[in-house]
Scaffold this motif. Sequence first.
Motif, mmCIF file in Angstrom:
data_model
loop_
_atom_site.group_PDB
_atom_site.id
_atom_site.type_symbol
_atom_site.label_atom_id
_atom_site.label_comp_id
_atom_site.label_asym_id
_atom_site.label_seq_id
_atom_site.Cartn_x
_atom_site.Cartn_y
_atom_site.Cartn_z
ATOM 1 N N VAL A 134 1.387 -1.422 0.040
ATOM 2 C CA VAL A 134 0.220 0.461 0.308
ATOM 3 C C VAL A 134 1.063 0.913 0.031
ATOM 4 C CG1 VAL A 134 -2.023 1.273 1.470
ATOM 5 C CG2 VAL A 134 -1.667 -1.055 0.982
ATOM 6 N N SER A 135 2.320 0.891 0.770
ATOM 7 C CA SER A 135 2.857 2.303 0.654
ATOM 8 C C SER A 135 3.614 3.141 -0.350
ATOM 9 C CB SER A 135 4.179 1.847 1.653
ATOM 10 O OG SER A 135 4.825 1.255 1.213
ATOM 11 N N GLY A 136 3.657 1.968 -1.498
ATOM 12 C CA GLY A 136 4.161 1.994 -2.520
ATOM 13 C C GLY A 136 3.316 2.708 -3.480
ATOM 14 N N VAL A 137 1.511 2.306 -3.738
ATOM 15 C CA VAL A 137 0.543 3.015 -4.123
ATOM 16 C C VAL A 137 0.751 4.680 -3.901
ATOM 17 C CG1 VAL A 137 -2.156 3.359 -4.831
ATOM 18 C CG2 VAL A 137 -0.939 0.806 -4.634
ATOM 19 N N VAL A 138 0.899 4.981 -2.397
ATOM 20 C CA VAL A 138 0.716 6.095 -1.973
ATOM 21 C C VAL A 138 2.455 7.162 -2.667
ATOM 22 C CG1 VAL A 138 0.983 7.848 0.307
ATOM 23 C CG2 VAL A 138 -0.097 5.905 -0.030
#
Length: 521
Positions: free
Chosen positions: A193-197
Motif C-alpha cells: 500500500v505504501s508503494g501506491v501512496v
Amino acid sequence: MLKGFLTVGGWTMASRILGLVRDQLLAAFMGAGPMQDAYLVAFRLPNMFRRLFGEGAFNAAFVPLFSSILAEHGETEARLLARRVFGVLLTWLVILCVLGEIFMPAVLRVIAPGFAKNGPQYDLGVTLSRITFPYLVLICAAALVSGVLNGLHRFGVAAAAYLAFNVIGIAAVLFATPYFPSVAHAAAWGVTVSGVVQLGLLMIAARRAGFDLTPLPPRLTPRVRLLGRRMLPGLIGSGVTQINLTIDTIIATLLPTGSISFMYFADRLNQLPLGVLGAAAGTTLLPVLTRHLAEGDHDGAHGAQGRALDYVLMLTLPAMAGLLALGTPIMQVLFSHGSFTLTDGAMSAQSLRAYAIGLPAFVLIKVLSPAFFARGDTSTPVKIGFFTLVLNLILNLLLMRPLAHIGPPLASSLAAIANVAILSMLLFRRDALRIDAVARNRIVLMTVAACAMALILFGANSMLPHPTSRITAWLGLRLAVEVPLGGLVYLILLHMFHVLDLAAALDGARRRLSRRRRAAQ
C-alpha cells in the motif's frame, strides 16, 4: 550542492527515524523468531529493488541522460524521454511481477534455502512474498518520477515522498493487525500500500512541476536503448551493497533461527547514517558532476567530488566509532521491548559492529560511483561489482559457520572496503579523483578524532553497570549522557585540529536561523 545535500539528508533522516519506529514495532510484536524471519525474507526482495532504484542505479543512468536532454533540447524532449521510459519500464516490471507471483515458491527456495526444512515457515514466507512483491513495480515507477524531479533540482519533494513507506508501515502494524491472520500479514500489506501512496505523491509533484508523465506505449527508441545500456551495468556497479546484503540474507536462512532478525535490525540501524549520508551525497553529487563535466569544468568537478568526500567522512567516521563503542546499549534501548529480549538485542549488536566496520566504505561507494557514471562509464563499476560480489560470497561461506550471525555482516563490510579501494585506485589513475595534501591531512585528523571518541566511549561504557533484566530505562539514561559526550569530544578535537571552526559554524547557523525567521515573518 551543500543545500541539496542537506535537503535530501534532512528528509532521509526523518524517514530513517520513522523507519526505526516501524522496526521497533516489528521487534516488539514478533521478536526474533520464525515469523519475523519469514516476513524479513519476504520484504528483502522488493526492498532491494527500492534501494537499488530509489537510491542508486536508476538515478545513476537516468538523471544524467534526462538532465543533458533537458539542457540541450528543452522540456518537450526531456518529457518525451521520461514518458517513453515510463511505458517501457512499467511493461517490463508488470511482466516480472506476474512471473514472480506465479513462481514464488521456487524463488523462495533460492533466496531462503534454509526455510525448506521448516514447512510452516516456508509456506508463510511464500504467502508474505506474494503480498509484498507488487511493491517492486510501484517503487521502480516511483524512482523514475523521482529521477525527473531530481533532474529538475527538486530534491526535497522526491526525498519527502519516501516518508510514506514508514508512516503507512507503522499504521499497518498498529491498526490493521486485528483484521489479518498475523502482524506479519498486516506489515506485508503495508509495504504494498505504501508503494501506491509514494507513486501517487510523486506523480502529483511532477504534474505541479509542469511535467505530465503519463506513460506512452512501450517503444525501444535510440534514447531508451541508451538508457538501458547504461542502467543494466549500473544496477551492479551502484547496487553492490544491496546485492551483498541480499547474499547475507540467503546465507542467514541457513543459520540458527533468529539470525535473519539479528542481522536485519543491525542493518536497519547501520542504514541510518548510510541512508542519510550515502543517499544525500549520491543523489546531489551526480547532477552536479554531470553539469561541470558537460561545461568542460574539470576543476569544478574535482572540487565537488572533494567536498562530498569531506562532508561524508566528517559525519561517517564518528558514526562508525559510536556504533562500535555503544552498539549493545543502543540496540537494547531501541529494540528490546515486547518479544525482543535483552539477549536478542546483544546478539543483534554483534552484527551491528560487523556492519559498522564497513560503514565509511558503504557511504564512499555512493560518493565514488557517480564519478564514473557522470563520465558515461558504467562498465568499470560493473566489473568491480562482479569482483566484490564474488569476494562477498566467498567470505560469507568462510565466516558463516565460525561467526554465525556476525559472519555475513563482516563479509559485506570487507567486500565494501575492497570495492572502495579499487574504485579509488582507478579514479586516481584516470585523474578523475584528486585528494591534495590539505584534504589528506583533514582525513587523518578526522580519523584520529573519531578513534579518540571511540576510546572514551568504550571506557565510559565499561565503567557503568549493565542490567541483567529488562531495564531499558537505565540504558536509555546512560545513552543520553554518552552520545552527547562522544559528539562533544569529537567536535572539540576537530576544533583543536583546525579541521572545523566551531565559532564560525555556530555563527553561520545563527545567521541562517535569523534569515529563516525573517522570511517566515
